[in-house]
Design an enzyme around this catalytic site. Structure first.
Site, PDB file in Angstrom:
ATOM      1  N   HIS A 223       0.798  -1.230   0.000  1.00 27.96           N
ATOM      2  CA  HIS A 223       0.000   0.000   0.000  1.00 27.96           C
ATOM      3  C   HIS A 223       0.827   1.275   0.000  1.00 27.96           C
ATOM      4  O   HIS A 223       0.272   2.363  -0.013  1.00 27.96           O
ATOM      5  CB  HIS A 223      -0.929   0.020   1.222  1.00 27.96           C
TER       6      HIS A 223
HETATM    7  C1  UD1 Z   1      -1.591   5.397   6.411  1.00 28.35           C
HETATM    8  C2  UD1 Z   1      -0.226   5.792   6.986  1.00 28.35           C
HETATM    9  C3  UD1 Z   1       0.775   4.677   6.716  1.00 28.35           C
HETATM   10  C4  UD1 Z   1       0.256   3.339   7.209  1.00 28.35           C
HETATM   11  C5  UD1 Z   1      -1.108   3.071   6.596  1.00 28.35           C
HETATM   12  C6  UD1 Z   1      -1.673   1.773   7.086  1.00 28.35           C
HETATM   13  C7  UD1 Z   1       0.348   8.193   6.961  1.00 28.35           C
HETATM   14  C8  UD1 Z   1       1.119   9.221   6.276  1.00 28.35           C
HETATM   15  N1  UD1 Z   1       0.289   6.992   6.331  1.00 28.35           N
HETATM   16  O1  UD1 Z   1      -1.439   5.279   5.011  1.00 28.35           O
HETATM   17  O2  UD1 Z   1       1.976   4.971   7.401  1.00 28.35           O
HETATM   18  O3  UD1 Z   1       1.157   2.330   6.850  1.00 28.35           O
HETATM   19  O4  UD1 Z   1      -1.985   4.147   6.956  1.00 28.35           O
HETATM   20  O5  UD1 Z   1      -2.894   1.498   6.504  1.00 28.35           O
HETATM   21  O6  UD1 Z   1      -0.187   8.437   8.016  1.00 28.35           O
HETATM   22  N2  UD1 Z   1      -9.054   5.235   2.864  1.00 28.35           N
HETATM   23  C9  UD1 Z   1     -10.247   4.570   2.881  1.00 28.35           C
HETATM   24  N3  UD1 Z   1     -10.732   4.170   4.101  1.00 28.35           N
HETATM   25  C10 UD1 Z   1     -10.093   4.426   5.260  1.00 28.35           C
HETATM   26  C11 UD1 Z   1      -8.884   5.138   5.211  1.00 28.35           C
HETATM   27  C12 UD1 Z   1      -8.378   5.514   4.005  1.00 28.35           C
HETATM   28  O7  UD1 Z   1     -10.855   4.311   1.863  1.00 28.35           O
HETATM   29  O8  UD1 Z   1     -10.594   4.027   6.335  1.00 28.35           O
HETATM   30  C13 UD1 Z   1      -8.507   5.627   1.528  1.00 28.35           C
HETATM   31  C14 UD1 Z   1      -8.731   7.075   1.201  1.00 28.35           C
HETATM   32  O9  UD1 Z   1      -9.001   7.152  -0.144  1.00 28.35           O
HETATM   33  C15 UD1 Z   1      -7.389   7.718   1.502  1.00 28.35           C
HETATM   34  C16 UD1 Z   1      -6.433   6.584   1.192  1.00 28.35           C
HETATM   35  O10 UD1 Z   1      -7.109   5.396   1.553  1.00 28.35           O
HETATM   36  O11 UD1 Z   1      -7.177   8.847   0.747  1.00 28.35           O
HETATM   37  C17 UD1 Z   1      -5.152   6.661   1.953  1.00 28.35           C
HETATM   38  O12 UD1 Z   1      -5.396   6.788   3.357  1.00 28.35           O
HETATM   39  P1  UD1 Z   1      -4.356   7.597   4.299  1.00 28.35           P
HETATM   40  O13 UD1 Z   1      -4.769   7.498   5.725  1.00 28.35           O
HETATM   41  O14 UD1 Z   1      -4.153   8.945   3.728  1.00 28.35           O
HETATM   42  O15 UD1 Z   1      -3.021   6.850   4.075  1.00 28.35           O
HETATM   43  P2  UD1 Z   1      -2.685   5.305   4.044  1.00 28.35           P
HETATM   44  O16 UD1 Z   1      -2.198   4.959   2.688  1.00 28.35           O
HETATM   45  O17 UD1 Z   1      -3.796   4.480   4.624  1.00 28.35           O
END
Ligand code: UD1
Length: 379
Positions: A223
Site C-alpha cells: 500500500h
Molecule cells: C496510512 C499511513 C501509513 C500506514 C497506513 C496503514 C500516513 C502518512 N500513512 O497510510 O503509514 O502504513 O496508513 O494502513 O499516516 N481510505 C479509505 N478508508 C479508510 C482510510 C483511508 O478508503 O478508512 C482511503 C482514502 O481514499 C485515503 C487513502 O485510503 O485517501 C489513503 O489513506 P491515508 O490514511 O491517507 O493513508 P494510508 O495509505 O492508509
C-alpha cells in the site's frame, strides 16, 4: 506509634492517540496494562487512560474490526478527521485535538508509530507544553520521500520520552542530538498484541475459506505510495504477482489506497483462482496468514516485524526499511521488483531466511512503557 510505609498513589492522566490501522495493535496492550495496574509498582503511579481516535482511518475494515478483535474500549473522543492531503489531514487533526487537550489537561499524551495522527497530536502538545511519550521512537528509513519518515523526525524532535523497540533506534536518536536521558529501550509493543492474540489467530479458518494449505501460499500486502501511486509500478507489481501465482497461490488483501489506484489506472484485477485478491482482512486473519505462509511479501512496517517474530521469510518490496533489525536479525530481506522472481525461487527452493527474534520482543513492552512514564513523571 504506628509507622506506615504506604505511599500515596498519584494517578497519571494519559491521553492515548490512535488513528490508523497500524496504531490499534500498539495501543491495546498499553490500555490493558494501565487498567490492570501492571507497571505501577516502580514509581507508585496509577494510570487513567482516555482513548482518542483521530479518524484517520474510518472504514469498518480499517478500524472497527480492530476494536472488536483487540477488545479495545470505544474511544472516549473521536476527532473524525478522515482522509485528505497530508497537510489537510494533519491540520484537521491538530485543530480538533487542541480543544481536547485544553479540556482534559493530561499529564502525558501517548502517541504511537509514524502516521499523520502521530505527528499532528505531538505538534499540538509541543505548543501547549504537554509532555509526549512516543512509542516506537527512533526508527529511520533515511528516506524523506516517505511521508512517515517526516512524521518520525518531527515527532521525535518534539517528544519528551522516546520509547524504542530496537537498539538501532536509540543510535539514530543519539545521532540526531537527542539527550540520552529521554531515550528508553523498552521493546516492541506490537509483539505484546501478537502474543495476546495468537490463540485467537490460530482458531481462524481463513486458510480453509480461501482454499489454501499451510506453508503453500504467499501472503502479499502492498500500500505504500512509492509502490502503488504510479501506474508503471502498480502495473508491474500486478503482472509479477500474477506470474508468481502460476507457481504458488498468492493471497493479496487490498488496502483502500491500492484499490483506489487500481481503479484510477484502469488496471484489471480479474485473475486466476490462484491469485486471490480480497478485501482488507482483520488482525487475527492477518496473523494467521503471516504465521502459516511460505513467505510474506509486503511494504508494511508491521508485517516485517510480525513475520520476524513468526520466523516466516519476508520479502519487503522497498529500497530501504526503518526496521533494519528485521533484516540483520530477523527473517526480512529488501528486494526490488526486478529481483522478485529470483528472490522468490530462492525462498521456494531453500526455505528462505528464518532469522531470530530481536531482544525485548517478548510480550511485556507495555508494562515497561508504563514504568518509564511513571519514572519520568517523578524525575
Ligand atoms: C496510512 C499511513 C501509513 C500506514 C497506513 C496503514 C500516513 C502518512 N500513512 O497510510 O503509514 O502504513 O496508513 O494502513 O499516516 N481510505 C479509505 N478508508 C479508510 C482510510 C483511508 O478508503 O478508512 C482511503 C482514502 O481514499 C485515503 C487513502 O485510503 O485517501 C489513503 O489513506 P491515508 O490514511 O491517507 O493513508 P494510508 O495509505 O492508509
Amino acid at each position: 506509634m504506628i509507622i506506615t510505609t504506604a505511599v500515596l498513589t498519584k494517578t497519571l492522566n494519559l491521553l492515548v492517540v490512535a488513528g490508523a490501522r497500524p496504531n490499534f495493535m500498539k495501543v491495546a496492550p498499553l490500555l490493558r496494562a494501565a487498567q490492570t495496574g501492571s507497571g505501577d509498582h516502580i514509581a507508585n503511579h496509577a494510570f487513567k487512560c482516555r482513548l482518542i481516535h483521530t479518524g484517520q482511518h474510518y472504514d469498518a475494515a480499517m478500524s472497527d474490526v480492530f476494536f472488536t478483535e483487540l477488545g479495545l474500549p470505544q474511544p472516549d473522543v473521536c476527532l473524525d478527521a478522515g482522509s485528505g492531503s497530508h497537510a489537510v489531514q494533519t491540520a484537521k487533526i491538530m485543530e480538533r485535538f487542541d480543544p481536547v487537550c485544553e479540556e482534559e489537561k493530561p499529564d502525558w499524551v501517548v502517541v504511537v508509530g509514524d502516521v499523520n495522527s502521530t505527528m499532528a497530536c505531538t505538534l499540538v502538545c509541543a505548543k501547549r507544553g504537554i509532555r509526549v511519550a512516543h512509542i516506537e521512537a527512533g526508527l529511520r528509513s533515511f528516506d524523506r520521500t516517505m511521508p512517515e519518515e517526516v512524521n518520525r523526525i518531527v515527532t521525535d524532535a518534539l517528544a519528551d520520552l522516546l520509547l524504542t523497540s530496537s537498539r538501532d533506534a536509540d543510535q539514530n536518536l543519539l545521532c540526531e542530538g537527542i539527550s540520552p536521558g529521554k531515550i528508553r529501550f523498552v521493546g516492541n509493543i506490537m509483539i505484546d498484541s501478537l502474543v495476546d492474540n495468537l490463540g485467537k489467530a490460530r482458531e481462524r479458518r481463513i486458510l480453509e475459506n480461501l482454499g489454501l494449505k499451510k506453508e503453500a501460499f504467499v501472503y502479499v500486502t502492498l500500500h505504500r505510495p512509492s509502490n502503488v501511486d504510479s501506474p508503471e509500478s502498480l502495473r508491474e507489481i500486478t503482472t509479477q504477482l500474477a506470474r508468481l501465482s502460476e507457481k504458488i497461490p498468492v493471497v493479496f488483501p487490498i488496502h483502500p489506497r491500492t484499490r483506489k489506484m487500481l481503479g484510477e489506472f484502469h488496471i484489471s484485477t480479474s485473475v486466476s483462482p490462484n491469485f486471490k485478491i480480497v478485501d482488507p482482512i482483520g488482525y487475527h486473519d492477518s496473523l494467521c496468514l503471516t504465521e502459516q505462509a511460505r513467505f510474506v511479501m509486503t511494504d508494511s512496517g508491521g508485517l516485517q516485524e510480525e513475520s520476524t517474530f513468526f520466523r516466516t521469510p519476508c520479502l519487503t518490496l522497498r529500497p530501504n526499511t526503518e526496521r533494519p533489525v528485521t533484516v540483520s536479525l530477523g527473517s526480512n530481506r529488501l528486494i526490488s521488483l526486478p529481483e522478485l522472481p529470483q528472490a522468490m525461487d530462492e525462498v521456494l527452493e531453500n526455505q528462505g531466511r528464518k532469522g531470530a527474534v530481536p531482544p525485548l520482543w517478548d510480550g511485556h513492552t507495555a508494562e515497561r512503557i508504563l514504568q518509564e512514564i511513571s519514572l519520568a513523571s517523578v524525575g
